[in-house]
Design an enzyme around this catalytic site. Structure first.
Site, PDB file in Angstrom:
ATOM      1  N   HIS A 124       0.842  -1.201   0.000  1.00  0.00           N
ATOM      2  CA  HIS A 124       0.000   0.000   0.000  1.00  0.00           C
ATOM      3  C   HIS A 124       0.877   1.251   0.000  1.00  0.00           C
ATOM      4  O   HIS A 124       1.981   1.247   0.567  1.00  0.00           O
ATOM      5  CB  HIS A 124      -0.914   0.010   1.226  1.00  0.00           C
ATOM      6  CG  HIS A 124      -1.833  -1.169   1.284  1.00  0.00           C
ATOM      7  ND1 HIS A 124      -3.037  -1.219   0.628  1.00  0.00           N
ATOM      8  CD2 HIS A 124      -1.691  -2.373   1.897  1.00  0.00           C
ATOM      9  CE1 HIS A 124      -3.623  -2.382   0.845  1.00  0.00           C
ATOM     10  NE2 HIS A 124      -2.814  -3.102   1.614  1.00  0.00           N
ATOM     11  N   ALA A 169      14.264 -18.826   9.012  1.00  0.00           N
ATOM     12  CA  ALA A 169      13.025 -18.551   9.736  1.00  0.00           C
ATOM     13  C   ALA A 169      12.968 -17.100  10.206  1.00  0.00           C
ATOM     14  O   ALA A 169      13.966 -16.521  10.620  1.00  0.00           O
ATOM     15  CB  ALA A 169      12.917 -19.487  10.943  1.00  0.00           C
TER      16      ALA A 169
END
Length: 206
Positions: A124, A169
């Site tokens: 956005h 991770a």
């Protein structure tokens, strides 16, 4: 059933062209794309018992844009559309895979994805006035063959992860990752190449 897409008019084509260029578009402008959302099928997939493997496979074929052989995708699975996600052969996706697939996500063969990974093709604008009517932009994601993505990774719009690479991770992948590398961190950066020495690690008795 998927059904044919509606006939596009000049406005729809202009919006599609803007999306393809990575420019801002709004929720209202893309209402004509709603036919591609597989909300009901995703809900059913996530509530299908493990013993009904054939039903799961059938639903996955309805949900995804394309799906290969020997695909395991553990529910729950979430997607904005589903129909814009493409998965190759020998795929393993653990629980809570989220695909924000407003545009294409393409996953190659032999890919493994750990729990709670997010692949988001959409972001956005920074200025709040440009986020009116959920203003956003989208860029495709490509995950090449043999990639392993660790738990809680976020892959951002426009990223390509190269063949054989490993994403550690918790990483946030905002830039493309070259083939046969290990990358990790926030932002995700390459820490080393994958070499033949890695063939000898984690052997029995070591």
């Amino acid at each position: 059933m998927k059904g044919p897409p509606p006939v596009a008019d000049a406005h729809d084509e202009e919006v599609r062209a803007r999306i393809a260029r990575g420019l801002v578009y709004t929720e209202s402008e893309t209402a004509f794309l709603a036919f591609g959302r597989r909300t009901e099928q995703i809900f059913e997939y996530n509530h299908t018992p493990p013993r009904e493997a054939e039903r799961r496979r059938s639903l996955l074929a309805e949900i995804l844009g394309s799906v290969g052989e020997r695909v395991v995708l553990l529910p729950p699975f979430h997607a904005a559309f589903g129909s814009n996600t493409h998965i190759g052969d020998d795929f393993f996706g653990n629980v809570n895979l989220t695909c924000v697939d407003d545009v294409a996500i393409r996953i190659g063969d032999g890919v493994m994805i750990a729990p709670s990974v997010t692949l988001t093709t959409t972001g956005h604008p920074v200025h709040p006035s440009r986020r009116a009517d959920f203003g956003r932009f989208s860029e495709p994601i490509v995950i090449e063959d043999k990639v392993w993505i660790g738990s809680n990774v976020v892959v951002l719009p426009g990223v390509r992860i190269g063949y054989g690479s490993v994403i550690g991770a918790g990483s946030v992948v905002s830039r493309s990752i070259p083939p046969m590398t290990i990358a990790l961190g926030t932002p995700c950066r390459v820490v080393r190449d994958i070499t033949d020495e890695d063939l000898t690690t984690r052997l029995a008795g070591q």
